[in-house]
Design a protein around this motif. Structure first.
Motif, PDB file in Angstrom:
ATOM      1  N   PHE A  96     -78.303  93.166  -3.135  1.00  0.00           N
ATOM      2  CA  PHE A  96     -77.223  92.221  -3.443  1.00  0.00           C
ATOM      3  C   PHE A  96     -77.573  91.395  -4.678  1.00  0.00           C
ATOM      4  N   LEU A  97     -78.816  90.907  -4.734  1.00  0.00           N
ATOM      5  CA  LEU A  97     -79.251  90.130  -5.896  1.00  0.00           C
ATOM      6  C   LEU A  97     -79.301  91.005  -7.142  1.00  0.00           C
ATOM      7  N   ASP A  98     -79.654  92.258  -6.957  1.00  0.00           N
ATOM      8  CA  ASP A  98     -79.701  93.202  -8.077  1.00  0.00           C
ATOM      9  C   ASP A  98     -78.314  93.348  -8.709  1.00  0.00           C
ATOM     10  N   LYS A  99     -77.285  93.380  -7.877  1.00  0.00           N
ATOM     11  CA  LYS A  99     -75.916  93.485  -8.387  1.00  0.00           C
ATOM     12  C   LYS A  99     -75.480  92.218  -9.121  1.00  0.00           C
ATOM     13  N   LEU A 100     -76.110  91.095  -8.788  1.00  0.00           N
ATOM     14  CA  LEU A 100     -75.801  89.843  -9.481  1.00  0.00           C
ATOM     15  C   LEU A 100     -76.495  89.758 -10.839  1.00  0.00           C
ATOM     16  N   GLY A 101     -77.323  90.759 -11.135  1.00  0.00           N
ATOM     17  CA  GLY A 101     -78.008  90.784 -12.423  1.00  0.00           C
ATOM     18  C   GLY A 101     -79.459  90.373 -12.371  1.00  0.00           C
ATOM     19  N   ALA A 102     -80.019  90.214 -11.174  1.00  0.00           N
ATOM     20  CA  ALA A 102     -81.419  89.810 -11.054  1.00  0.00           C
ATOM     21  C   ALA A 102     -82.333  90.958 -11.481  1.00  0.00           C
ATOM     22  N   SER A 103     -83.405  90.614 -12.194  1.00  0.00           N
ATOM     23  CA  SER A 103     -84.378  91.614 -12.625  1.00  0.00           C
ATOM     24  C   SER A 103     -85.355  91.913 -11.498  1.00  0.00           C
ATOM     25  N   GLN A 104     -86.164  92.953 -11.689  1.00  0.00           N
ATOM     26  CA  GLN A 104     -87.186  93.281 -10.701  1.00  0.00           C
ATOM     27  C   GLN A 104     -88.182  92.127 -10.558  1.00  0.00           C
ATOM     28  N   ILE A 105     -88.497  91.492 -11.675  1.00  0.00           N
ATOM     29  CA  ILE A 105     -89.440  90.370 -11.626  1.00  0.00           C
ATOM     30  C   ILE A 105     -88.853  89.229 -10.807  1.00  0.00           C
ATOM     31  N   PHE A 106     -87.552  88.926 -11.027  1.00  0.00           N
ATOM     32  CA  PHE A 106     -86.912  87.859 -10.254  1.00  0.00           C
ATOM     33  C   PHE A 106     -86.929  88.190  -8.768  1.00  0.00           C
ATOM     34  N   LEU A 107     -86.664  89.447  -8.433  1.00  0.00           N
ATOM     35  CA  LEU A 107     -86.662  89.844  -7.026  1.00  0.00           C
ATOM     36  C   LEU A 107     -88.032  89.620  -6.400  1.00  0.00           C
ATOM     37  N   GLY A 108     -89.079  89.946  -7.154  1.00  0.00           N
ATOM     38  CA  GLY A 108     -90.423  89.725  -6.640  1.00  0.00           C
ATOM     39  C   GLY A 108     -90.730  88.253  -6.457  1.00  0.00           C
TER      40      GLY A 108
ATOM     41  N   ALA B  87     -79.383  80.325  -8.990  1.00  0.00           N
ATOM     42  CA  ALA B  87     -80.139  79.074  -9.069  1.00  0.00           C
ATOM     43  C   ALA B  87     -80.129  78.345  -7.727  1.00  0.00           C
ATOM     44  N   VAL B  88     -78.954  78.259  -7.097  1.00  0.00           N
ATOM     45  CA  VAL B  88     -78.847  77.580  -5.803  1.00  0.00           C
ATOM     46  C   VAL B  88     -79.612  78.355  -4.731  1.00  0.00           C
ATOM     47  N   LEU B  89     -79.506  79.666  -4.766  1.00  0.00           N
ATOM     48  CA  LEU B  89     -80.239  80.485  -3.800  1.00  0.00           C
ATOM     49  C   LEU B  89     -81.748  80.250  -3.924  1.00  0.00           C
ATOM     50  N   THR B  90     -82.211  80.131  -5.148  1.00  0.00           N
ATOM     51  CA  THR B  90     -83.640  79.896  -5.370  1.00  0.00           C
ATOM     52  C   THR B  90     -84.057  78.525  -4.851  1.00  0.00           C
TER      53      THR B  90
END
Length: 385
Positions: free
Chosen positions: A27-39, A91-94
């Motif tokens: 889901f986050l990947d579809k929002l444009g999150a990178s692999q680094i952000f996911l980690g 940002a809010v999710l983080t």
């Protein structure tokens, strides 16, 4: 025994709540999150734990444990409705993930220390093996429930799952009470304990061990989606949990009797094979051999192998810190294990993600294969061989 059961349940439920977001990566990947952000997102609680215990350990070990757990569990509970409302705002999710991280810090430190405080030294490894099954049970439960939730309600539905587990975790704390051992009169600074000579090689092993689980939990859903066509975590977590739980219940007493070094060597060897098989499962998925089920079988086999490795490494390494700590209070010694194992998760998972962005999943999981081999050599030194 009753106290152990409530500690076990609290541990199971809070970890289930925190891990409820394991399938959020697509889901986050579809929002444009990178692999680094996911980690980073997946391991934000680990980062908070490292910082909190590294610089505030002396204060934390003297807090009222049960009261602090209640406040931190409530913060975790409150974070999920906000996540649901702002589900498309990274940002809010983080920030909400950060808010709920306190529950991870205090549950990891306090619940384990409370178990050690009521366990004789000769039964530490076996008792911690049984206690740790609470965390392992979350894997099939959360992955199956999460997959059903994502299928029917989408990624944001996972926030409701996390809320439910957090609510139940908060209820279990009503049955836990403070004991005199919960707040030692004096507690050493974290780095004074971490510099203790017998801990040094154990700290390296804890660091290397910590990265493996998080790498699997963070990247397996994306790996299966890209390589096998379906985002799936349960194909790995069910055999992982099944093997680990069975081994812990059947052989838990042997952990206090057999050579810790030999068991640790075998465990890191199994961990290395699990990553090798994972790489192979991805390679076969692109072949034209027609083995549509073989990659899934291999990934399940990797989960089983890693389950066996984890069932040994977690209780052995944790109890070795407490055992070698001697007169130090159990919380201070165990906090060193927690910091270095979660530091491994917080560093190795994003690092593997970055390498995955550059070289694909073979580079990502191949890095952990190298880590496993390295751990085998360090293990020989850790026990003076």
């Amino acid at each position: 025994m009753t106290t152990f059961i409530w500690l076990f349940l609290a541990n199971f439920l809070v970890i289930a709540s925190l891990n409820s977001l394991s399938l959020l990566a697509p889901f986050l990947d579809k929002l444009g999150a990178s692999q680094i952000f996911l980690g980073v997102f997946a391991n934000l609680p680990s980062l908070v734990l490292v910082l909190a215990l590294s610089f505030c350990s002396r204060t934390i070990t003297r807090l009222h444990r049960v009261r602090t757990l209640r406040w931190s569990f409530f913060a975790l509970l409150a974070s999920f409705p906000v996540m649901l409302i702002f589900s498309h705002n990274l940002a809010v999710l983080t920030l909400c993930r950060l808010l709920g991280s306190g529950a991870y810090v205090f549950s990891s430190s306090f619940l384990m220390a409370m178990v050690y405080d009521q366990t004789p030294q000769i039964r530490r490894a076996s008792t911690m093996a049984l206690f740790g099954t609470g965390g392992l049970l979350t894997n099939p439960v959360v992955s199956l429930l999460g997959e059903w939730t994502v299928k029917n309600f989408g990624g944001p539905g996972l926030f409701a799952v996390g809320f439910g587990f957090a609510f139940l975790a908060l209820l279990t704390l009503a049955f836990l009470h403070e004991t005199p051992a919960d707040r030692p009169a004096q507690a050493p600074h974290f780095w004074d304990t971490a510099r203790f000579a017998p801990f040094r090689t154990l700290e390296i092993l804890a660091f290397l061990f910590g990265g493996a689980y998080t790498v699997y939990m963070t990247y397996t859903p994306i790996f299966t989606l890209e390589k096998l066509g379906l985002a799936n975590l349960s194909v790995f977590t069910i055999p992982f949990a099944a093997v680990s739980i069975v081994l812990r219940f059947v052989f838990s007493r042997d952990l206090d009797r057999r050579s810790s070094q030999k068991l640790t060597l075998a465990a890191f060897g199994g961990m290395g094979f699990s990553f090798l098989i994972t790489i192979l499962s991805g390679a076969l998925s692109w072949s034209s051999w027609g083995f549509s089920l073989l990659p899934w079988f291999l990934l399940g086999t990797a989960g089983a192998l890693y389950g066996g490795a984890h069932s040994l490494l977690y209780p052995i390494l944790s109890s070795q810190f407490v055992h070698r700590g001697g007169a130090r209070d159990s919380a201070s010694s165990n906090n060193v294990f927690l910091v270095f194992s979660t530091l491994g998760a917080g560093i190795l998972a994003p690092l593997c993600g970055a390498l995955g962005d550059l070289g694909g999943f073979s580079a990502l999981f191949g890095t952990m294969l190298v880590v496993s081999v390295t751990a085998i050599f360090v293990t020989r030194r850790a026990w003076g061989a």
